[in-house]
Write a protein that holds these residues in place. Structure first.
Motif, PDB file in Angstrom:
ATOM      1  N   ALA A 162       0.830  -1.203   0.000  1.00  0.00           N
ATOM      2  CA  ALA A 162       0.000   0.000   0.000  1.00  0.00           C
ATOM      3  C   ALA A 162       0.864   1.254   0.000  1.00  0.00           C
ATOM      4  CB  ALA A 162      -0.934  -0.006   1.206  1.00  0.00           C
ATOM      5  N   GLU A 163       1.951   1.224   0.757  1.00  0.00           N
ATOM      6  CA  GLU A 163       2.871   2.371   0.790  1.00  0.00           C
ATOM      7  C   GLU A 163       3.488   2.604  -0.585  1.00  0.00           C
ATOM      8  OE1 GLU A 163       3.755   4.503   3.165  1.00  0.00           O
ATOM      9  OE2 GLU A 163       2.559   3.668   4.808  1.00  0.00           O
ATOM     10  N   GLN A 187     -14.840  -7.248  -1.621  1.00  0.00           N
ATOM     11  CA  GLN A 187     -15.339  -6.760  -0.328  1.00  0.00           C
ATOM     12  C   GLN A 187     -14.611  -7.408   0.845  1.00  0.00           C
ATOM     13  OE1 GLN A 187     -16.936  -8.861  -2.278  1.00  0.00           O
ATOM     14  NE2 GLN A 187     -17.650 -10.578  -1.039  1.00  0.00           N
ATOM     15  N   ASP A 188     -13.969  -8.546   0.608  1.00  0.00           N
ATOM     16  CA  ASP A 188     -13.219  -9.231   1.667  1.00  0.00           C
ATOM     17  C   ASP A 188     -11.719  -8.970   1.571  1.00  0.00           C
ATOM     18  OD1 ASP A 188     -15.489 -10.466   2.799  1.00  0.00           O
ATOM     19  OD2 ASP A 188     -15.462 -12.006   1.261  1.00  0.00           O
ATOM     20  N   THR A 189     -11.312  -8.193   0.582  1.00  0.00           N
ATOM     21  CA  THR A 189      -9.894  -7.890   0.418  1.00  0.00           C
ATOM     22  C   THR A 189      -9.455  -6.898   1.489  1.00  0.00           C
ATOM     23  OG1 THR A 189     -10.045  -8.265  -1.962  1.00  0.00           O
ATOM     24  CG2 THR A 189      -8.165  -6.990  -1.195  1.00  0.00           C
ATOM     25  N   ASN A 190      -8.225  -7.039   1.941  1.00  0.00           N
ATOM     26  CA  ASN A 190      -7.685  -6.172   2.983  1.00  0.00           C
ATOM     27  C   ASN A 190      -7.992  -4.700   2.701  1.00  0.00           C
ATOM     28  OD1 ASN A 190      -5.079  -4.400   3.719  1.00  0.00           O
ATOM     29  ND2 ASN A 190      -5.420  -5.940   5.314  1.00  0.00           N
ATOM     30  N   ALA A 191      -8.514  -4.001   3.728  1.00  0.00           N
ATOM     31  CA  ALA A 191      -8.965  -2.619   3.562  1.00  0.00           C
ATOM     32  C   ALA A 191      -7.824  -1.686   3.187  1.00  0.00           C
ATOM     33  CB  ALA A 191      -9.638  -2.130   4.838  1.00  0.00           C
ATOM     34  N   VAL A 192      -6.637  -1.928   3.718  1.00  0.00           N
ATOM     35  CA  VAL A 192      -5.487  -1.067   3.407  1.00  0.00           C
ATOM     36  C   VAL A 192      -5.167  -1.125   1.913  1.00  0.00           C
ATOM     37  CG1 VAL A 192      -3.003  -0.765   3.784  1.00  0.00           C
ATOM     38  CG2 VAL A 192      -4.512  -1.218   5.724  1.00  0.00           C
ATOM     39  N   ILE A 193      -5.164  -2.331   1.368  1.00  0.00           N
ATOM     40  CA  ILE A 193      -4.875  -2.490  -0.054  1.00  0.00           C
ATOM     41  C   ILE A 193      -5.986  -1.894  -0.910  1.00  0.00           C
ATOM     42  CG2 ILE A 193      -4.686  -4.197  -1.920  1.00  0.00           C
ATOM     43  CD1 ILE A 193      -2.120  -3.842  -0.440  1.00  0.00           C
ATOM     44  N   MET A 194      -7.230  -2.144  -0.542  1.00  0.00           N
ATOM     45  CA  MET A 194      -8.338  -1.621  -1.334  1.00  0.00           C
ATOM     46  C   MET A 194      -8.342  -0.100  -1.335  1.00  0.00           C
ATOM     47  SD  MET A 194      -9.795  -3.928  -3.013  1.00  0.00           S
ATOM     48  CE  MET A 194     -10.826  -2.638  -3.732  1.00  0.00           C
ATOM     49  N   GLU A 195      -8.031   0.516  -0.206  1.00  0.00           N
ATOM     50  CA  GLU A 195      -7.961   1.978  -0.158  1.00  0.00           C
ATOM     51  C   GLU A 195      -6.860   2.492  -1.074  1.00  0.00           C
ATOM     52  OE1 GLU A 195      -9.861   4.445   1.343  1.00  0.00           O
ATOM     53  OE2 GLU A 195     -11.217   2.724   1.458  1.00  0.00           O
ATOM     54  N   ALA A 196      -5.722   1.796  -1.078  1.00  0.00           N
ATOM     55  CA  ALA A 196      -4.621   2.205  -1.949  1.00  0.00           C
ATOM     56  C   ALA A 196      -5.027   2.096  -3.421  1.00  0.00           C
ATOM     57  CB  ALA A 196      -3.386   1.355  -1.670  1.00  0.00           C
ATOM     58  N   HIS A 200      -5.321   5.489  -5.552  1.00  0.00           N
ATOM     59  CA  HIS A 200      -4.162   5.739  -6.403  1.00  0.00           C
ATOM     60  C   HIS A 200      -4.199   5.064  -7.772  1.00  0.00           C
ATOM     61  CE1 HIS A 200      -2.345   7.684  -2.969  1.00  0.00           C
ATOM     62  NE2 HIS A 200      -2.477   6.592  -2.245  1.00  0.00           N
ATOM     63  N   LEU A 201      -4.921   3.957  -7.910  1.00  0.00           N
ATOM     64  CA  LEU A 201      -4.953   3.266  -9.200  1.00  0.00           C
ATOM     65  C   LEU A 201      -6.214   3.582  -9.998  1.00  0.00           C
ATOM     66  CD1 LEU A 201      -3.464  -0.264  -8.359  1.00  0.00           C
ATOM     67  CD2 LEU A 201      -2.290   1.812  -9.128  1.00  0.00           C
ATOM     68  N   LEU A 202      -7.368   3.568  -9.337  1.00  0.00           N
ATOM     69  CA  LEU A 202      -8.609   3.850 -10.061  1.00  0.00           C
ATOM     70  C   LEU A 202      -8.606   5.225 -10.742  1.00  0.00           C
ATOM     71  CD1 LEU A 202     -11.394   2.314  -7.777  1.00  0.00           C
ATOM     72  CD2 LEU A 202     -10.764   1.608 -10.081  1.00  0.00           C
ATOM     73  N   PRO A 203      -8.060   6.267 -10.120  1.00  0.00           N
ATOM     74  CA  PRO A 203      -8.092   7.586 -10.779  1.00  0.00           C
ATOM     75  C   PRO A 203      -7.105   7.733 -11.932  1.00  0.00           C
ATOM     76  CG  PRO A 203      -7.903   7.797  -8.367  1.00  0.00           C
ATOM     77  CD  PRO A 203      -7.590   6.378  -8.726  1.00  0.00           C
ATOM     78  N   ARG A 204      -6.161   6.803 -12.102  1.00  0.00           N
ATOM     79  CA  ARG A 204      -5.120   6.955 -13.122  1.00  0.00           C
ATOM     80  C   ARG A 204      -5.684   6.739 -14.522  1.00  0.00           C
ATOM     81  NH1 ARG A 204      -0.901   4.339 -14.166  1.00  0.00           N
ATOM     82  NH2 ARG A 204       0.688   5.969 -14.238  1.00  0.00           N
ATOM     83  N   GLU A 205      -5.543   7.737 -15.381  1.00  0.00           N
ATOM     84  CA  GLU A 205      -5.996   7.582 -16.757  1.00  0.00           C
ATOM     85  C   GLU A 205      -5.137   6.576 -17.517  1.00  0.00           C
ATOM     86  OE1 GLU A 205      -6.125  11.355 -18.655  1.00  0.00           O
ATOM     87  OE2 GLU A 205      -7.724  12.143 -17.349  1.00  0.00           O
ATOM     88  N   GLN A 206      -3.883   6.389 -17.044  1.00  0.00           N
ATOM     89  CA  GLN A 206      -2.966   5.480 -17.735  1.00  0.00           C
ATOM     90  C   GLN A 206      -3.131   4.036 -17.273  1.00  0.00           C
ATOM     91  OE1 GLN A 206      -2.172   8.037 -15.763  1.00  0.00           O
ATOM     92  NE2 GLN A 206      -0.765   9.462 -16.756  1.00  0.00           N
TER      93      GLN A 206
END
Length: 213
Positions: A162-163, A187-196, A200-206
């Motif tokens: 995540a870092e 929904q069962d995936t670690n919350a720290v990873i899902m937040e990351a 950081h990944l969903l907003p990336r146009e690339q």
């Protein structure tokens, strides 16, 4: 006589409509979220998405040395998916811990730099542990410093990943290696990873294109 679509149950029609929407998202290279109740065929839909991507993007992925990342919740689910896609090596299928460690294990200096920021490691280092230039390893899932290596916990793998995901350069490397990231039982995936991933990944146009099931 009614045709097949007229005879189909509302649940089947809804599933077919959802699968079409997912195919449209893939065609537009747009991330998506597919939600359904237990037993509604999410794993089937995930496998169909994998087969669609392999058929349409397989040559390009192979040419660029890229893979589709398919993150599962259990080793049993991993085995099922692998068997359904004939163990195609263009798809990395594994649990979140497997995928995360695969991503970060080569960033040894950065891992040693980040470890002291984790509370549990602060305690270990206060008690006299030294990281030095030791190799960071993840195997048995417990924290320990030996003469040969730094052994990290399951949670450490996720925290460190995540870092790293928060760093733009790492995001670009991740997207270049895995242009498609599909997560089963998100929904069962670690919350720290899902937040990351969400931050950081969903907003990336690339990219990467993220599919949540």
């Amino acid at each position: 006589m009614p045709n097949g679509s007229e005879q189909a149950s509302p649940a089947l029609r809804a599933a077919q409509a959802a699968e079409q929407e997912v195919r449209d998202c893939l065609a537009r290279r747009q991330s998506f979220l597919l939600e359904a109740g237990a037993g509604a065929g999410k794993t089937y839909s995930l496998i169909q998405v994998l087969k669609t991507l392999l058929a349409s993007e397989g040559q390009r992925l192979r040419r660029n040395g890229q893979q589709i990342a398919c993150i599962t919740y259990t080793n049993v689910a991993t085995d099922v998916i692998v068997s359904r896609i004939d163990n195609d090596k263009l798809v990395f299928v594994g649990t979140i811990h497997m995928w995360c460690w695969n991503l970060i294990k080569s960033y040894q200096p950065t891992l040693r730099q980040l470890l002291p920021n984790i509370d549990k490691w602060k305690e270990i280092l206060i008690e006299g542990g030294e990281l030095g230039e030791l190799l960071v390893e993840y195997s048995h899932g417990y924290r320990k410093i030996t003469d040969e290596a730094i052994m990290i916990h399951h949670d450490d793998v996720l925290t460190l990943t995540a870092e790293l995901i928060a760093l733009p350069k790492f995001q670009a490397i991740l997207a270049s290696k895995f242009p498609y990231l599909l997560i089963d039982e998100y929904q069962d995936t670690n919350a720290v990873i899902m937040e990351a991933i969400k931050n950081h990944l969903l907003p990336r146009e690339q990219g990467p294109l993220v599919g949540l099931f």
